[in-house]
Design a protein around this motif. Structure first.
Motif, PDB file in Angstrom:
ATOM      1  N   VAL A  41      37.999  55.781  46.546  1.00 52.49           N
ATOM      2  CA  VAL A  41      38.988  55.692  45.179  1.00 52.49           C
ATOM      3  C   VAL A  41      38.134  54.571  44.697  1.00 52.49           C
ATOM      4  O   VAL A  41      37.650  54.722  43.613  1.00 52.49           O
ATOM      5  CB  VAL A  41      40.289  55.834  45.250  1.00 52.49           C
ATOM      6  N   LEU A  42      38.271  53.446  45.200  1.00 50.73           N
ATOM      7  CA  LEU A  42      37.622  52.300  44.470  1.00 50.73           C
ATOM      8  C   LEU A  42      36.046  52.170  44.241  1.00 50.73           C
ATOM      9  O   LEU A  42      35.505  51.971  43.338  1.00 50.73           O
ATOM     10  CB  LEU A  42      38.106  50.914  45.176  1.00 50.73           C
ATOM     11  N   ASP A  43      35.715  52.736  45.262  1.00 53.11           N
ATOM     12  CA  ASP A  43      34.049  52.805  45.262  1.00 53.11           C
ATOM     13  C   ASP A  43      33.616  53.964  44.103  1.00 53.11           C
ATOM     14  O   ASP A  43      32.481  53.455  43.417  1.00 53.11           O
ATOM     15  CB  ASP A  43      33.486  53.500  46.315  1.00 53.11           C
ATOM     16  N   ALA A  44      34.468  54.810  44.015  1.00 56.69           N
ATOM     17  CA  ALA A  44      34.099  55.886  42.677  1.00 56.69           C
ATOM     18  C   ALA A  44      34.559  55.225  41.467  1.00 56.69           C
ATOM     19  O   ALA A  44      34.116  55.843  40.383  1.00 56.69           O
ATOM     20  CB  ALA A  44      34.702  57.233  43.140  1.00 56.69           C
ATOM     21  N   PHE A  45      35.411  54.405  41.275  1.00 58.26           N
ATOM     22  CA  PHE A  45      36.158  54.034  40.029  1.00 58.26           C
ATOM     23  C   PHE A  45      34.857  53.064  39.206  1.00 58.26           C
ATOM     24  O   PHE A  45      34.091  52.262  39.573  1.00 58.26           O
ATOM     25  CB  PHE A  45      37.248  53.092  40.334  1.00 58.26           C
ATOM     26  N   GLU A  46      35.192  53.508  37.738  1.00 56.92           N
ATOM     27  CA  GLU A  46      34.301  52.763  36.907  1.00 56.92           C
ATOM     28  C   GLU A  46      35.358  52.254  35.760  1.00 56.92           C
ATOM     29  O   GLU A  46      36.042  53.273  35.406  1.00 56.92           O
ATOM     30  CB  GLU A  46      33.143  53.689  36.060  1.00 56.92           C
ATOM     31  N   LEU A  47      35.078  50.925  35.253  1.00 49.70           N
ATOM     32  CA  LEU A  47      35.893  50.775  34.099  1.00 49.70           C
ATOM     33  C   LEU A  47      35.231  51.093  32.946  1.00 49.70           C
ATOM     34  O   LEU A  47      34.535  50.287  32.425  1.00 49.70           O
ATOM     35  CB  LEU A  47      36.295  49.075  34.211  1.00 49.70           C
ATOM     36  N   ARG A  48      35.493  52.143  32.318  1.00 49.88           N
ATOM     37  CA  ARG A  48      34.850  52.722  31.350  1.00 49.88           C
ATOM     38  C   ARG A  48      35.336  52.363  29.957  1.00 49.88           C
ATOM     39  O   ARG A  48      36.463  52.014  29.769  1.00 49.88           O
ATOM     40  CB  ARG A  48      35.107  54.268  31.408  1.00 49.88           C
ATOM     41  N   GLU A  49      34.371  51.759  28.913  1.00 47.43           N
ATOM     42  CA  GLU A  49      34.686  51.503  27.772  1.00 47.43           C
ATOM     43  C   GLU A  49      35.565  52.469  27.209  1.00 47.43           C
ATOM     44  O   GLU A  49      36.461  51.768  26.267  1.00 47.43           O
ATOM     45  CB  GLU A  49      33.342  51.261  26.971  1.00 47.43           C
ATOM     46  N   SER A  50      35.489  53.533  27.180  1.00 43.36           N
ATOM     47  CA  SER A  50      36.252  54.393  26.610  1.00 43.36           C
ATOM     48  C   SER A  50      37.513  54.376  26.932  1.00 43.36           C
ATOM     49  O   SER A  50      38.737  54.739  26.364  1.00 43.36           O
ATOM     50  CB  SER A  50      35.669  56.034  26.570  1.00 43.36           C
ATOM     51  N   SER A  51      37.897  54.204  28.136  1.00 46.24           N
ATOM     52  CA  SER A  51      39.189  53.976  28.708  1.00 46.24           C
ATOM     53  C   SER A  51      40.089  52.889  28.208  1.00 46.24           C
ATOM     54  O   SER A  51      41.291  52.946  28.204  1.00 46.24           O
ATOM     55  CB  SER A  51      39.286  53.919  30.451  1.00 46.24           C
ATOM     56  N   ILE A  52      39.281  51.617  27.913  1.00 51.73           N
ATOM     57  CA  ILE A  52      40.126  50.430  27.544  1.00 51.73           C
ATOM     58  C   ILE A  52      39.970  50.454  26.010  1.00 51.73           C
ATOM     59  O   ILE A  52      40.996  49.702  25.445  1.00 51.73           O
ATOM     60  CB  ILE A  52      39.390  49.315  27.878  1.00 51.73           C
ATOM     61  N   MET A  53      39.233  51.094  25.321  1.00 50.41           N
ATOM     62  CA  MET A  53      39.266  51.212  23.728  1.00 50.41           C
ATOM     63  C   MET A  53      40.535  52.132  23.019  1.00 50.41           C
ATOM     64  O   MET A  53      40.755  51.840  21.900  1.00 50.41           O
ATOM     65  CB  MET A  53      38.109  51.732  23.167  1.00 50.41           C
ATOM     66  N   ARG A  54      40.940  52.966  24.022  1.00 49.70           N
ATOM     67  CA  ARG A  54      42.073  54.010  23.410  1.00 49.70           C
ATOM     68  C   ARG A  54      43.278  52.856  22.998  1.00 49.70           C
ATOM     69  O   ARG A  54      43.717  52.070  23.818  1.00 49.70           O
ATOM     70  CB  ARG A  54      42.385  54.830  24.448  1.00 49.70           C
ATOM     71  N   LYS A  59      51.133  55.481  29.961  1.00 47.63           N
ATOM     72  CA  LYS A  59      50.234  55.124  30.984  1.00 47.63           C
ATOM     73  C   LYS A  59      48.903  54.952  30.600  1.00 47.63           C
ATOM     74  O   LYS A  59      48.035  55.896  29.921  1.00 47.63           O
ATOM     75  CB  LYS A  59      50.235  56.181  32.242  1.00 47.63           C
ATOM     76  N   SER A  60      48.012  53.898  31.003  1.00 50.52           N
ATOM     77  CA  SER A  60      46.743  53.678  30.599  1.00 50.52           C
ATOM     78  C   SER A  60      45.748  54.647  31.370  1.00 50.52           C
ATOM     79  O   SER A  60      46.268  55.288  32.346  1.00 50.52           O
ATOM     80  CB  SER A  60      46.227  52.348  30.829  1.00 50.52           C
ATOM     81  N   LEU A  61      44.540  54.797  30.637  1.00 53.92           N
ATOM     82  CA  LEU A  61      43.733  55.883  31.527  1.00 53.92           C
ATOM     83  C   LEU A  61      43.331  55.088  32.818  1.00 53.92           C
ATOM     84  O   LEU A  61      43.019  55.807  33.842  1.00 53.92           O
ATOM     85  CB  LEU A  61      42.303  56.084  30.671  1.00 53.92           C
ATOM     86  N   VAL A  62      43.154  54.039  32.789  1.00 49.77           N
ATOM     87  CA  VAL A  62      42.588  53.297  34.090  1.00 49.77           C
ATOM     88  C   VAL A  62      43.689  53.443  35.070  1.00 49.77           C
ATOM     89  O   VAL A  62      43.473  54.062  36.333  1.00 49.77           O
ATOM     90  CB  VAL A  62      42.582  51.584  33.834  1.00 49.77           C
ATOM     91  N   SER A  63      44.957  53.444  34.878  1.00 46.72           N
ATOM     92  CA  SER A  63      46.107  53.505  35.678  1.00 46.72           C
ATOM     93  C   SER A  63      46.089  54.784  36.184  1.00 46.72           C
ATOM     94  O   SER A  63      46.284  55.441  37.535  1.00 46.72           O
ATOM     95  CB  SER A  63      47.321  52.983  35.578  1.00 46.72           C
TER      96      SER A  63
END
Length: 198
Positions: A41-54, A59-63
């Protein structure tokens, strides 16, 4: 042993990894299925700009991504019904729900909450480990460096304030004994996980 030696190549760029009380040796040696889930799961995860700008709310898109990916692998949100008996009188002491539990491994995600949530998580882990319900507690949070590297340049620094959940707020609580004797793994998302997708 270097904690990164347990993980796939490249994890040191994406994550800060800290452990207490041999959490990684226990995870990899006794709970290999859960450890494999976590790595994939962590290997596939990306901290996407679109997820933090919302905007905020819920619940956040990251969580949502992280716990959703674990749920697909058989993890589940769980509260534990516990009680204490004193002089024949039973007092219910239910725990707060833990975001993701699979077998004897418990994981909470604290992306952008009040720092008191760290105290709640650590207290849960301490109590459940003492009662023999869990073997390892895991907290996924954000690295404190994201504020300067990612958030402020995008004018969202005020959304991720200094008094919210990030690594520098967690370490003193752990070092102060917040998790008791519970083996603890902390994973902090770093700027190396960031992807500019907007």
């Amino acid at each position: 042993m270097d904690p990164y030696s347990y993980f796939p190549a490249g994890f040191s760029d994406k994550y800060g990894i800290l452990e207490w009380r041999h959490a990684l040796a226990i995870l990899k040696g006794e709970f290999s299925e859960q450890f494999e889930d976590l790595c994939e799961v962590l290997d596939a995860f990306e901290l996407r700009e679109s997820s933090i700008m919302r905007g905020g709310g819920g619940k956040s898109l990251v969580s949502g991504y992280l716990d959703g990916a674990l749920y697909k692998r058989g993890w589940a949100e769980k509260g534990f019904d516990t009680a204490t008996m004193i002089d024949g009188v039973t007092y219910a002491t239910p725990t707060h729900k833990i975001d993701c539990v699979k077998g004897r491994i418990a994981l909470d995600i604290e992306w952008n909450n009040k720092t008191e949530f760290f105290d709640r998580d650590l207290n849960n882990f301490r109590m459940l480990h003492t009662l023999g319900a869990i073997s390892v507690g895991i907290i996924v949070t954000r690295d404190s460096g994201l504020q300067a590297d990612i958030f402020k340049p995008r004018n969202i620094g005020n959304k991720y304030g200094a008094s919210t959940t990030h690594l520098k707020k967690l370490i003193p609580k752990v070092d102060g004994g917040g998790a008791g004797g519970c083996p603890l793994l902390v994973i902090a998302v770093k700027s190396g996980a960031f992807v500019a997708d907007i």
